[in-house]
Design a protein around this motif. Sequence first.
Motif, short mmCIF file in Angstrom:
data_model
loop_
_atom_site.label_atom_id
_atom_site.label_comp_id
_atom_site.label_asym_id
_atom_site.label_seq_id
_atom_site.Cartn_x
_atom_site.Cartn_y
_atom_site.Cartn_z
N PRO A 118 45.99 -5.50 30.03
CA PRO A 118 45.72 -5.38 28.59
C PRO A 118 45.02 -6.61 28.01
N TRP A 119 45.44 -7.80 28.45
CA TRP A 119 44.83 -9.01 27.89
C TRP A 119 43.39 -9.17 28.38
N PHE A 120 43.12 -8.74 29.60
CA PHE A 120 41.75 -8.75 30.07
C PHE A 120 40.91 -7.77 29.26
N ALA A 121 41.47 -6.61 28.97
CA ALA A 121 40.77 -5.62 28.14
C ALA A 121 40.51 -6.18 26.74
N PHE A 122 41.48 -6.91 26.22
CA PHE A 122 41.35 -7.54 24.91
C PHE A 122 40.18 -8.52 24.90
N ALA A 123 40.16 -9.43 25.89
CA ALA A 123 39.10 -10.43 25.97
C ALA A 123 37.75 -9.77 26.18
N ALA A 124 37.70 -8.75 27.04
CA ALA A 124 36.44 -8.07 27.32
C ALA A 124 35.91 -7.37 26.07
N SER A 125 36.80 -6.83 25.26
CA SER A 125 36.38 -6.15 24.03
C SER A 125 35.68 -7.13 23.09
N LEU A 126 36.25 -8.34 23.00
CA LEU A 126 35.63 -9.35 22.15
C LEU A 126 34.28 -9.78 22.72
N VAL A 127 34.23 -10.01 24.03
CA VAL A 127 32.99 -10.49 24.65
C VAL A 127 31.88 -9.47 24.53
N PRO B 62 23.23 -0.42 13.82
CA PRO B 62 23.94 -0.67 15.07
C PRO B 62 25.07 0.33 15.30
N ALA B 63 25.65 0.84 14.21
CA ALA B 63 26.73 1.82 14.37
C ALA B 63 26.19 3.12 14.95
N VAL B 64 25.11 3.64 14.35
CA VAL B 64 24.53 4.89 14.85
C VAL B 64 24.03 4.72 16.27
N ALA B 65 23.42 3.56 16.57
CA ALA B 65 22.91 3.32 17.92
C ALA B 65 24.03 3.34 18.94
N TRP B 66 25.13 2.66 18.66
CA TRP B 66 26.22 2.59 19.64
C TRP B 66 26.95 3.93 19.77
N ILE B 67 27.34 4.50 18.63
CA ILE B 67 28.09 5.76 18.69
C ILE B 67 27.22 6.86 19.30
N GLY B 68 25.91 6.83 18.96
CA GLY B 68 25.00 7.82 19.52
C GLY B 68 24.88 7.69 21.02
N ALA B 69 24.80 6.44 21.52
CA ALA B 69 24.71 6.23 22.97
C ALA B 69 25.97 6.74 23.66
N VAL B 70 27.13 6.46 23.09
CA VAL B 70 28.38 6.93 23.68
C VAL B 70 28.43 8.46 23.67
N HIS B 71 27.95 9.05 22.58
CA HIS B 71 27.92 10.52 22.49
C HIS B 71 27.03 11.12 23.58
N VAL B 72 25.85 10.52 23.78
CA VAL B 72 24.92 11.06 24.78
C VAL B 72 25.47 10.90 26.19
N ILE B 73 26.10 9.75 26.47
CA ILE B 73 26.56 9.47 27.83
C ILE B 73 27.87 10.18 28.15
N TYR C 171 34.07 -4.30 16.42
CA TYR C 171 34.72 -3.09 15.93
C TYR C 171 34.06 -1.85 16.55
N LEU C 172 32.73 -1.85 16.59
CA LEU C 172 32.01 -0.69 17.12
C LEU C 172 32.26 -0.49 18.60
N THR C 173 32.25 -1.58 19.38
CA THR C 173 32.27 -1.45 20.84
C THR C 173 33.66 -1.38 21.45
N HIS C 174 34.67 -1.93 20.76
CA HIS C 174 35.97 -2.06 21.43
C HIS C 174 36.62 -0.71 21.73
N PHE C 175 36.30 0.32 20.93
CA PHE C 175 36.87 1.63 21.19
C PHE C 175 36.41 2.19 22.54
N THR C 176 35.23 1.75 22.99
CA THR C 176 34.71 2.20 24.29
C THR C 176 35.15 1.28 25.42
N VAL C 177 35.31 -0.01 25.14
CA VAL C 177 35.59 -1.00 26.18
C VAL C 177 37.04 -0.97 26.64
#
Length: 857
Positions: free
Chosen positions: A806-815, A611-622, A791-797
């Motif tokens: 900020p609190w909306f961003a926090f909640a969205a990162s978790l979701v 899942p790490a390679v899949a997510w980071i790779g997708a972010v890299h490509v996009i 952990y993987l997605t929150h850096f992008t979200v």
Amino acid sequence: MSPRSTELVDCPTVPFVRHLAEHGERTALVCDGAEITYCDLAERVADVADRLGTTRRLVLVVGANTVDAIVAYLAALSAGHPVLLVPGDRPDALAATIEAYRPDVVVEDGRLNERAEDTSHDLHPDLALLLSTSGSTGSPKLVRLSQHNVQANAEAIADYLDIRDTDRTITTLPMHYCYGLSVLHSYLLRGAGIVLTDRSVADPGFWDLVHRHRVSALAGVPYTFDLLDRAGFADMDLPHLRYVTQAGGRLDPDRVRRYVGLGHRRGWQFFVMYGQTEATARMAYLPPHLAAEHPDTIGVPVPGGAFRIDPVPEAGDGAGELVYTGPNVMLGYATDPDDLALGRTVDELRTGDLAVRTDAGLYRIVGRRSRFAKLFGLRIDLQRIESVLARHELVACCAGGDDELIVAVESADAAHVRAVAARASGLPESAVRVCVVAEMPRTPNGKPDYRAVAALGAIPEPPRPAPASRTADLRQLRELYADVLRSDDVTDDSTFVGLGGDSLSYVRMSVRLERLLGHLPADWPTTPLRELSPSSRRTPQGWRTVETNVLIRAVAIVLIVGSHLHLFALVGGAHVLLASAGYNYARFQLPKPRVERLRTTLLSVARIAAPAVAWIGAVHVITGEYRWSSVLLLNGVFGPPAWTREWRYWFVEALVYALVAVALLLAVPWFDRRERRFPFAFPLGLVGLGLLTRYEVLGPDMPTSQILASYVVFWLFPLGWAAARADAGWQRLVVSAVAVATVPGFFHAEPERTALVIGGLLLLIWVPRTWWPALLVRPAEVLAASSLYIYLTHFTVYPQLRDIDPWFAFAASLVVGVAYWQLWVRLGQLWGRFGRRPVVAMLARSGATRTREDARG
């Protein structure tokens, strides 16, 4: 028949008995708090030997775990008198034996009773010992053993167990039973100590003796281990215990694995052994380092012995009768006093067991050729029990199960049959299963079908049904394990670890299991389902207990996301979770066999990396935000030395590298054996090696990213491993001291981070469970289970949303992280429906892809 032996001068004796005094002032026996040295024991033996006289006679000794009985037994052996050793708890059987063999002397309760009538016997010079072939069944057949048999088997046992003169054992088995007698022989041979007691292992007083006298070895038959489980043996602090031995019948392979794992964690070895009275006790043993991988085998022959397998056409599957040769094979049988004059009549032992030899060179018992069963350490003559039942006008057929006598009977009262069979066998009624049938199962040629009778044991017995509530509990447990572990192989004897459970499935299982049971036993991962009982002690309303490392993962991911959004400044959680990963590695991976552990650890690495390679790779490509070195988790090798966004996923890399490193290290047999032998010291040694890079003794200089480099933070992983192995208070103190001494200074001028990491480590070490509001248990479970994905997605979200709120961003990162977790869960389930279970299916196995969370929170 040889001439009558009357004088002792020409008769050989057992060497280790003659040399008792050579062990000097070492303690030989401990009884009622008094210690008897070997010199003292030798003097007592000599005194009784003098009383027995110089004319060679048959001496019957009523066996008991007392000083007097042992002295009398050794005195007869030392003087060359053949000993007929019998149990003393069945007066009728004792009287029958005396009548059948007419001993010259009867020794009971320390009294030597001369037989007044003329009872002279023809006694072969090599005859030393006579033992019953069938435990307490009352059979008159005896095994004739020589002085060489007794000495050779004692030497073989002492050799493979590595018995030392500093060892002490305790009498968990009766002296007249060949297994219990072999313990006495092998310990006296090596000048070790024996604590004498008749207390059961279920008696707290027994464990007082174990602690007081620093007992280093325990011996048991399968029933002993039932009692040990009930006595809470798994939770006992036994710092002097070196090994535990098991013989006297087959122990379930899952249970073998469980005790191997327990010993592994506690620092002692578990020996599975195989033997018969005809071999003076032991023929085979399973080396502890092979037991976890081959728990269904009896192992290899004892030193000096050898096996062969003679074909048995009707056995099938390459099985044959197991035949043993060695210096401990009996002289032969005796059925009446005239046979005592015979010399050797057999040169090998046909065990009557059907066996196969595995590819690993180990032997596995697959059935019985004869009509005997071994239950609770006793050889039960099934034909004799059938004869007794026939005298009660009952048409019955008997078979032996793993832990019960199975009696098939035509149209009879089950309670009556059970009582008769129990009396005939010497077993408790609870160990007799009666199956009432309309017609006895028979083969086409009209003979009783014993295999079909044995199969009846798998059918629940109507007269003794399990309580409905417990049946429902077991059904719910099976359904829970099947759901969480995605397994179709769940039985009442399954365990979490045995079914492949690991840190990935641990969070969901622990939370849901506590919800079902009302509590969570400390050793639940290695406890069979049938032993997981609901608790009558419920937690206070509105509260639940949750394992601390589950909360660490849940809280840590919240702190990580919130700190990156600058909602608060509580950093360091990922470093705590690296130690938590080591903690869970020790709990869920180490107990497994070496080859399986390598496979499952590498699968765990894949569940983290995919899942790490899949997510980071997708972010890299996009977006082009990351370099290929980050996508492939090689930033620590090819990335920039100074801090950049490329270092965001340092924790994933550190965990992957740590898991791969320890997996490859322990794949080497030598390191695997060292870890099993020194379960606490081994990870501390790895901590020491890791500190060489932590303090920059070794490794390149990377000052700006030092606290993120995988080779620098590695020491935290074995530190958590050591915390899981710290069973005693002093061990927890050692791990705590290492944490308190090594964390300060690591984060430079960041005292808050230092305090958070030390606090998290101390919680992991000292507080295994903690109270938590019931309403927050499910959210904590979800956050812990999905922490890797958050952990993987929150850096992008969060960078896309923090300017909105900020609190909306926090909640969205978790979701988003939870949603990404569920996506991988569904992919794994979909893959599994096609009958495959490679990386992706395993990846979401139990829906909790969480090796990552283990470490990262």
